[in-house]
Write a protein that holds these residues in place. Structure first.
Motif, mmCIF file in Angstrom:
data_model
loop_
_atom_site.group_PDB
_atom_site.id
_atom_site.type_symbol
_atom_site.label_atom_id
_atom_site.label_comp_id
_atom_site.label_asym_id
_atom_site.label_seq_id
_atom_site.Cartn_x
_atom_site.Cartn_y
_atom_site.Cartn_z
ATOM 1 N N LEU A 56 0.812 -1.227 0.000
ATOM 2 C CA LEU A 56 0.000 0.000 0.000
ATOM 3 C C LEU A 56 0.840 1.268 0.000
ATOM 4 C CD1 LEU A 56 -2.809 -0.729 2.625
ATOM 5 C CD2 LEU A 56 -2.971 -0.894 0.173
ATOM 6 N N GLN A 57 2.147 1.136 0.190
ATOM 7 C CA GLN A 57 2.986 2.299 0.479
ATOM 8 C C GLN A 57 2.880 3.401 -0.585
ATOM 9 O OE1 GLN A 57 7.071 1.342 1.454
ATOM 10 N NE2 GLN A 57 7.756 3.396 1.012
ATOM 11 N N LYS A 58 3.131 3.081 -1.852
ATOM 12 C CA LYS A 58 3.152 4.094 -2.920
ATOM 13 C C LYS A 58 1.772 4.704 -3.150
ATOM 14 C CE LYS A 58 7.113 2.230 -5.453
ATOM 15 N NZ LYS A 58 7.564 1.587 -6.701
ATOM 16 N N ASP A 59 0.755 3.844 -3.238
ATOM 17 C CA ASP A 59 -0.601 4.348 -3.519
ATOM 18 C C ASP A 59 -1.144 5.180 -2.356
ATOM 19 O OD1 ASP A 59 -1.327 3.161 -6.158
ATOM 20 O OD2 ASP A 59 -0.792 1.324 -5.121
ATOM 21 N N LEU A 60 -0.752 4.800 -1.138
ATOM 22 C CA LEU A 60 -1.223 5.551 0.030
ATOM 23 C C LEU A 60 -0.619 6.951 0.059
ATOM 24 C CD1 LEU A 60 -3.082 5.135 2.454
ATOM 25 C CD2 LEU A 60 -1.126 4.378 3.777
ATOM 26 N N LEU A 61 0.630 7.077 -0.347
ATOM 27 C CA LEU A 61 1.265 8.397 -0.435
ATOM 28 C C LEU A 61 0.556 9.281 -1.455
ATOM 29 C CD1 LEU A 61 5.060 7.523 -0.192
ATOM 30 C CD2 LEU A 61 3.859 9.156 1.247
ATOM 31 N N LYS A 62 0.153 8.690 -2.587
ATOM 32 C CA LYS A 62 -0.584 9.451 -3.608
ATOM 33 C C LYS A 62 -1.942 9.907 -3.062
ATOM 34 C CE LYS A 62 1.495 6.987 -7.528
ATOM 35 N NZ LYS A 62 1.254 5.956 -8.553
ATOM 36 N N SER A 63 -2.624 9.005 -2.360
ATOM 37 C CA SER A 63 -3.935 9.354 -1.785
ATOM 38 C C SER A 63 -3.788 10.437 -0.720
ATOM 39 C CB SER A 63 -4.581 8.111 -1.161
ATOM 40 O OG SER A 63 -4.777 7.110 -2.133
ATOM 41 N N LEU A 64 -2.676 10.391 0.018
ATOM 42 C CA LEU A 64 -2.426 11.388 1.066
ATOM 43 C C LEU A 64 -2.299 12.786 0.461
ATOM 44 C CD1 LEU A 64 -1.692 11.858 4.115
ATOM 45 C CD2 LEU A 64 0.682 11.626 3.445
ATOM 46 N N LYS A 65 -1.652 12.885 -0.705
ATOM 47 C CA LYS A 65 -1.470 14.181 -1.359
ATOM 48 C C LYS A 65 -2.799 14.786 -1.813
ATOM 49 C CE LYS A 65 3.222 13.216 -2.934
ATOM 50 N NZ LYS A 65 4.067 12.839 -4.071
ATOM 51 N N LEU A 66 -3.801 13.929 -2.061
ATOM 52 C CA LEU A 66 -5.104 14.417 -2.538
ATOM 53 C C LEU A 66 -5.985 14.958 -1.417
ATOM 54 C CD1 LEU A 66 -5.921 11.546 -5.065
ATOM 55 C CD2 LEU A 66 -5.177 13.861 -5.626
ATOM 56 N N ILE A 67 -5.569 14.728 -0.148
ATOM 57 C CA ILE A 67 -6.345 15.272 0.976
ATOM 58 C C ILE A 67 -6.156 16.782 1.009
ATOM 59 C CG2 ILE A 67 -6.607 15.310 3.494
ATOM 60 C CD1 ILE A 67 -5.684 12.408 3.564
ATOM 61 N N LYS A 68 -7.263 17.530 1.006
ATOM 62 C CA LYS A 68 -7.205 18.993 1.014
ATOM 63 C C LYS A 68 -7.654 19.525 2.370
ATOM 64 C CE LYS A 68 -8.280 18.982 -3.914
ATOM 65 N NZ LYS A 68 -9.324 19.234 -4.898
ATOM 66 N N ALA A 69 -7.534 20.842 2.507
ATOM 67 C CA ALA A 69 -7.875 21.477 3.789
ATOM 68 C C ALA A 69 -9.348 21.282 4.150
ATOM 69 C CB ALA A 69 -7.546 22.958 3.736
ATOM 70 N N GLU A 70 -10.211 21.212 3.107
ATOM 71 C CA GLU A 70 -11.653 21.042 3.400
ATOM 72 C C GLU A 70 -12.029 19.604 3.741
ATOM 73 O OE1 GLU A 70 -11.227 21.413 -1.172
ATOM 74 O OE2 GLU A 70 -10.427 22.412 0.603
ATOM 75 N N ASP A 71 -11.111 18.660 3.551
ATOM 76 C CA ASP A 71 -11.378 17.247 3.869
ATOM 77 C C ASP A 71 -10.924 16.957 5.296
ATOM 78 O OD1 ASP A 71 -12.189 16.876 1.232
ATOM 79 O OD2 ASP A 71 -10.151 16.405 0.580
ATOM 80 N N ARG A 72 -11.881 16.721 6.180
ATOM 81 C CA ARG A 72 -11.518 16.403 7.571
ATOM 82 C C ARG A 72 -11.215 14.906 7.683
ATOM 83 N NH1 ARG A 72 -15.859 18.480 11.612
ATOM 84 N NH2 ARG A 72 -17.285 18.293 9.880
ATOM 85 N N VAL A 73 -10.081 14.543 7.132
ATOM 86 C CA VAL A 73 -9.621 13.145 7.121
ATOM 87 C C VAL A 73 -8.211 13.115 7.700
ATOM 88 C CG1 VAL A 73 -9.119 11.127 5.701
ATOM 89 C CG2 VAL A 73 -11.035 12.606 5.100
ATOM 90 N N LEU A 74 -7.985 12.274 8.692
ATOM 91 C CA LEU A 74 -6.681 12.181 9.341
ATOM 92 C C LEU A 74 -6.203 10.731 9.325
ATOM 93 C CD1 LEU A 74 -4.449 13.568 11.108
ATOM 94 C CD2 LEU A 74 -5.804 12.901 13.092
ATOM 95 N N ILE A 75 -4.963 10.525 8.894
ATOM 96 C CA ILE A 75 -4.344 9.196 8.941
ATOM 97 C C ILE A 75 -3.549 9.102 10.234
ATOM 98 C CG2 ILE A 75 -2.681 7.651 7.841
ATOM 99 C CD1 ILE A 75 -3.449 8.915 5.159
ATOM 100 N N MET A 76 -3.840 8.088 11.036
ATOM 101 C CA MET A 76 -3.134 7.879 12.307
ATOM 102 C C MET A 76 -2.466 6.512 12.294
ATOM 103 S SD MET A 76 -5.644 9.519 15.218
ATOM 104 C CE MET A 76 -4.351 9.538 16.449
ATOM 105 N N GLY A 77 -1.152 6.516 12.380
ATOM 106 C CA GLY A 77 -0.389 5.269 12.435
ATOM 107 C C GLY A 77 0.080 4.991 13.852
ATOM 108 N N THR A 78 0.175 3.717 14.219
ATOM 109 C CA THR A 78 0.716 3.322 15.524
ATOM 110 C C THR A 78 1.807 2.280 15.296
ATOM 111 O OG1 THR A 78 -1.018 1.632 15.751
ATOM 112 C CG2 THR A 78 -1.433 3.765 16.776
ATOM 113 N N THR A 79 2.906 2.421 16.014
ATOM 114 C CA THR A 79 4.017 1.480 15.863
ATOM 115 C C THR A 79 4.720 1.250 17.198
ATOM 116 O OG1 THR A 79 6.140 1.110 14.794
ATOM 117 C CG2 THR A 79 5.524 3.391 15.132
ATOM 118 N N LYS A 80 5.093 -0.007 17.448
ATOM 119 C CA LYS A 80 5.872 -0.336 18.651
ATOM 120 C C LYS A 80 7.318 -0.674 18.294
ATOM 121 C CE LYS A 80 4.067 -5.038 18.469
ATOM 122 N NZ LYS A 80 3.202 -6.018 19.093
#
Length: 812
Positions: free
Chosen positions: A635-659
Motif C-alpha cells: 500500500l505504500q506508494k498508492d497511500l502516499l498518492k492518496s495522502l497528497k489528494l487530501i485537502k484542507a476542506e477534507d476532515r480526514v486524518l491518517i493515524m499510524g501506531t508502531t511499537k
C-alpha cells in the motif's frame, strides 16, 4: 452568569489582540528564549480564554449570542493551534514545559489542559448516532452470515475439566471436615465454672480491644478531616446543590433546542416577508445603479466596461466607493497580469521573495508568523463591543432571539441572492448594449468574452471516480464485510490517565531532554487531532496535519488514543493496517480500488480517521521471511498518492501506531507522517494515578493497607497495559467480596507483574535515539549543538578579553 463569563473572555481577548496587533509593529526579537517565552505566555492565555468561551457557549440559551460566541470560539481554537505550531518550529520539540509561565500567571497545571468543546458531539449527536447504528447493523449482518459457532480448543476444554474436578474435590474435602468437626464436638466434655470464667475474660479482652481500635481510628479520621488531609465522606456523595445544578443544566439544554427552533422559524418568516416587501425595490435600485455605472464608464472612456467576474465579487465591486475610471484601471491591470504572467512563475518569484525575507528576518531577529484568525477575532470582538457589550436586555429576561437582528441578518443574505440574479441579467443587458452601440468593438468584446468563458470553462482534472454508480450504503457494506470500516471503542481522551511533568523545565535548563509525561501526550493529541477534526472552519484555516504517527513501547495506550480521537469528534474509523488488508483486493488494480473506496467514504462521512496499526510493516527496510507472503509494503506508494489528494476542506486524518519504529526506513516513513509523536513509559506521578484509578474502576477499594506510593515506585518501567493485566488477574469477583475482611495490599500485585517484562532502559534509549533521527529531532540536536558553540565562542571571547586587558596593564 454566562453573559458575565462571555464579557470576561472578551475583555481578555481585547488585551490579547492589543498585544498581537499593536499600533506600531514590534521589533524582531534576537533572543530565542525571550521570544519563546512570549509565545508560551500568549498560548496559556488563549487556552484560558478558550475554556471560558466553551463554558459560556455550552450553557447560554440566546441563539444569536451563541452564533457569535461559536465564531469567536472557532477562531480562538485556530489561534491556539497556530501558536502551538509556531512553538514547535521555534523550540524544535512537540512537547513544551511552561512551569515558569504558570508561576508568573499564578495558575495551576490543570489550566494547561486543552478543553474539548462539547459542541463537537452535541450538535451532531443525531448524525453520529445514525452512523454508529448503521455500522453496528452491518457488523451484526456480517457476523450472522460469516461466523459460525466457534469450536472450543483442546486447551480450553482441558482447563474447563480441571476447574470442574478441582471444585468437586473441594466440596468433598469440605464435607469431610464438617463431619470430623461434628464428631469432635460430640466427644468434648461440658465446661466447668473456671473454664466459663476464662472464656468470658477472653471475649471481654477481644471486644474491648476491638472497640478501642475502632474509636481511635474514628478520632484519627476526624482529625485528618479537620486538618483537610482527608475528604469528609458526606462530601463524596452528590449534594442537593449539585443535583439541582444537574437538573438545571438539563433544563437549559432543552431550552436551547426550543429557542433554536423558534429562531429558525423566525428566519423563514422574516425572509418571506422581506422578499414580498423589499425584494422588488432592492432589485430595481441595483439595476438602476449598474446602468448609471455603464453610462459613466461610457462617458469617461468612450466604451462600455467589462462586467466584473463572479470570482471578483460581481456587482459588489461596482457598489464599492470607487470612480468608474479607477475601477476600469483595476480590472484592466488584473487582466494583464493574469494574461502575461504564468502562475507558476509568479508563485516561484513569491516563494523566492518569501524565502529571502525569512532569511533576512532570521538574521535580524524572530518575528511572529502571519495569522489566519487574528483578523476574524478582531472583527468578532468589534461586533461584541459595538452591539452586545452595552445592550440593555432588561426586557429580554428569557433570552429569546431578537426579531430586528434577524431582519438585518436576512436582509444581507437576501441582498446577496438578489445581487447574483441581477448580475446575470445585467451581464446580458451589457452584452446587448455593446452589440447595438459599438458593433465593431462589440464583436471584439464578444470574442474576448468567449475566450474568457472558454478559459474559465476549463475544468481541473478530477480524480477518476471508480464507483460513480454506487450508493453510499453499498460502499459502507462492502467496507464492513472486508473489515476495513470498524466501530470505535467507547473510550474518551480523559480516560487516558497521566500526571503533569513537573521537572520538564528544570531538566531543559540543565541541557537534559526530558521524556514527556502521559498528560503531555494527551494534550498533543487534543491539539493535533481532536480540535482540527471537530471544526470545519478550524481545519480549513489552521496548519494542516494530514497524517501523524504514534510511536512507543507496547502497552502505552497508542490504540486507545486512536479510538478516543474517534469518540471525541464523532469520527468514522477505517482500518488499513497491513495485517488487516493482507489478502484483500489483490493486484495493483485491487489496491487502487481499496484505497479509492476508503478515501471516498471517508470524505463522505467526514470527520474520519484512517488507522494503520503496526505502521512499521509498511516501511520495512527489509521484510522478514515470515511476512513476505503478506506483502506488507504493497500500500505504500498508492497511500502516499492518496495522502497528497487530501485537502484542507477534507476532515480526514491518517493515524499510524508502531511499537517497533527502529525497523523502518526513516526517509519513506517521514514522507508519509508529518507529525511523529513519541509516547514514553509512564513516570512516577502517572503510575500513582493509574494504579489508584484502575483499581477503583475494577471494583477494588484503595485503603491504607494498600501502599500505592511503594507500588508506583517499584513498577518503574511497566506500562498502563501491564498494570491493567495485573489488576484484572488480582481484583477478581471473589477478591472484591472478601475485601472488607482482607483489604488489598501492594504485595498481591507483584507476582503477576513479575511474569511480564517491563520496558527496560535500553529500549527507551533506543527509541530516544531513533526519534533524534527524525526531521524535528535533527533540528533539536542542531539547535542544541549551536547553543554549545555559542557558549564556547562566548567563553573564548572572554578569555581573549582577559588576556588583552592583562597586556595593557603590563604595558602601563
Amino acid at each position: 452568569m454566562f453573559n458575565q463569563l462571555w464579557a470576561d473572555a472578551q475583555l481578555e481577548l481585547s488585551r490579547l489582540l492589543a498585544e498581537e496587533l499593536p499600533a506600531e509593529p514590534l521589533r524582531p526579537e534576537k533572543d530565542r528564549v525571550v521570544f519563546f517565552q512570549r509565545l508560551a505566555t500568549l498560548y496559556v492565555r488563549y487556552v484560558r480564554t478558550l475554556r471560558q468561551l466553551q463554558e459560556a457557549y455550552d450553557l447560554m440559551v440566546h441563539p444569536q449570542k451563541r452564533r457569535l460566541i461559536r465564531r469567536v470560539l472557532d477562531s480562538v481554537v485556530g489561534r491556539v493551534l497556530e501558536l502551538k505550531n509556531e512553538m514547535v518550529e521555534k523550540e524544535f520539540s512537540e512537547y513544551h514545559y511552561m512551569d515558569d509561565v504558570l508561576h508568573d500567571l499564578k495558575l495551576s497545571p490543570a489550566e494547561l489542559e486543552i478543553p474539548i468543546p462539547r459542541y463537537f458531539l452535541s450538535e451532531r449527536s443525531k448524525e453520529v448516532q445514525q452512523r454508529k447504528t448503521m455500522v453496528a447493523d452491518l457488523l451484526d449482518l456480517v457476523e450472522v452470515a460469516e461466523s459460525p459457532e466457534p469450536l472450543m480448543s483442546p486447551e480450553e476444554a482441558i482447563r474447563l475439566i480441571q476447574l470442574a474436578e478441582r471444585a468437586r474435590q473441594g466440596r468433598l474435602r469440605a464435607k469431610l471436615n464438617a463431619e470430623l468437626r461434628s464428631e469432635l464436638l460430640d466427644t468434648t466434655k461440658a465446661p466447668g465454672p473456671a473454664d466459663t470464667e476464662l472464656a468470658a475474660i477472653c471475649i471481654q479482652k477481644v471486644w474491648r480491644g476491638y472497640i478501642a481500635r475502632k474509636r481511635t481510628k474514628a478520632e484519627r479520621e476526624e482529625e485528618m478531616i479537620f486538618l483537610g488531609m482527608l475528604m469528609d465522606p458526606k462530601h463524596q456523595l452528590p449534594t442537593s446543590a449539585e443535583i439541582t445544578a444537574q437538573a438545571n443544566e438539563a433544563c437549559t439544554r432543552a431550552k436551547q433546542e426550543e429557542y433554536e427552533e423558534a429562531y429558525q422559524k423566525s428566519m423563514e418568516d422574516v425572509t418571506k416577508q422581506l422578499r414580498d416587501m423589499e425584494g422588488h425595490d432592492m432589485s430595481k435600485t441595483m439595476k438602476d445603479q449598474i446602468r448609471q455605472w455603464f453610462i459613466e464608464c461610457r462617458n469617461a472612456t468612450g466604451v462600455f466596461p467589462d462586467y466584473p467576474d463572479e470570482e471578483d465579487g460581481g456587482s459588489a465591486l461596482i457598489f464599492a466607493e470607487k470612480r468608474p475610471q479607477q475601477l476600469m484601471e483595476e480590472l484592466a491591470a488584473k487582466e494583464e497580469t493574469t494574461n502575461n504572467k504564468p502562475k507558476w512563475k509568479e508563485d516561484k518569484k513569491e516563494k523566492g521573495k518569501d524565502k529571502g525575507k525569512d532569511d533576512k528576518e532570521e538574521a535580524a531577529g524572530l518575528k511572529m508568523m502571519p495569522s489566519a484568525f487574528l483578523s476574524d477575532l478582531q472583527e468578532q470582538h468589534k461586533t461584541f463591543v459595538d452591539f452586545w457589550q452595552t445592550r440593555d436586555e432588561s426586557e429580554n429576561f428569557s433570552q429569546r432571539h431578537e426579531v430586528e437582528l434577524v431582519k438585518e441578518e436576512m436582509r444581507k443574505v437576501m441582498k446577496a441572492e438578489i445581487q447574483m440574479q441581477v448580475d446575470e441579467q445585467m451581464r446580458q443587458e451589457l452584452a446587448e448594449r455593446k452589440v447595438s452601440v459599438d458593433k465593431d468593438k462589440g464583436a471584439k468584446a464578444k470574442a474576448k468574452a468567449k475566450k474568457k468563458a472558454s478559459k474559465s470553462g476549463k475544468k481541473k482534472k478530477k480524480e477518476n471516480d471508480l464507483t460513480a454508480d454506487r450508493t453510499l450504503e453499498s460502499l459502507c457494506q462492502e467496507l464492513v464485510e472486508q473489515g476495513l470500516l470498524k466501530q470505535a471503542h467507547h473510550v474518551r481522551l480523559h480516560h487516558y490517565l497521566g500526571d503533569y511533568s513537573y521537572l520538564g523545565t528544570t531538566l531543559r535548563q540543565n541541557d537534559i531532554e526530558p521524556m514527556p509525561s502521559l498528560a503531555d501526550v494527551r494534550q498533543v493529541l487534543s491539539l493535533y487531532a481532536v480540535l482540527p477534526l471537530g471544526s470545519q472552519l478550524v481545519h480549513e484555516k489552521a496548519p494542516l496535519i494530514k497524517a501523524m504517527l504514534l510511536a512507543g513501547p507496547s502497552g502505552v495506550g497508542k490504540k486507545m488514543l486512536v479510538h478516543a480521537v474517534c469518540q471525541e469528534t464523532g469520527s468514522t474509523m477505517f482500518d488499513l493496517s497491513p495485517l488487516n488488508t493482507a489478502g484483500k483486493y489483490p493486484g495493483k488494480s485491487g489496491v487502487a480500488m481499496m484505497l479509492h473506496l476508503v478515501f471516498k467514504v471517508a470524505r463522505l462521512l467526514q470527520p474520519s480517521v484512517i488507522w494503520i496499526d503496526d505502521a512499521e510493516k509498511m516501511f520495512y527496510k527489509k521484510v522478514p521471511k515470515e511476512e513476505k507472503e503478506l506483502d506488507p509494503k504493497r500500500l505504500q506508494k498508492d497511500l502516499l498518492k492518496s495522502l497528497k489528494l487530501i485537502k484542507a476542506e477534507d476532515r480526514v486524518l491518517i493515524m499510524g501506531t508502531t511499537k517497533d519504529p527502529l525497523s523502518t526506513d526513516m526517509k519513506s516513513l517521514c514522507k508519509m507522517y508529518s507529525k511523529i509523536i513519541l509516547i514514553p513509559r509512564p513516570d512516577y506521578g502517572s503510575r500513582y494515578i493509574l494504579w489508584k484509578q484502575l483499581i477503583k474502576k475494577q471494583g477494588g477499594e484503595v485503603t491504607k493497607a494498600l501502599d500505592l506510593s511503594s507500588l508506583a515506585k517499584i513498577t518503574d518501567g511497566y506500562t498502563p497495559g501491564h498494570m491493567v493485566k495485573a489488576i484484572h488477574s488480582v481484583v477478581t469477583k471473589w477478591r472484591i467480596l472478601v475485601q472488607p475482611d482482607r483489604p488489598l495490599t501492594a504485595a498481591e500485585f507483584i507476582p503477576p507483574l513479575a511474569k511480564t517484562d517491563p520496558v527496560f532502559q535500553e529500549e527507551e534509549e533506543a527509541l530516544k535515539n531513533w526519534y533524534a533521527k527524525t526531521p524535528l529531532g535533527k533540528k533539536r540536536m542542531k539547535a542544541a549543538a549551536g547553543k554549545e558553540e555559542e557558549e564556547a565562542a562566548g567563553k573564548g571571547k572572554a578569555v581573549k578579553n582577559k588576556k588583552t586587558n592583562k597586556k595593557k596593564k603590563g604595558k602601563q
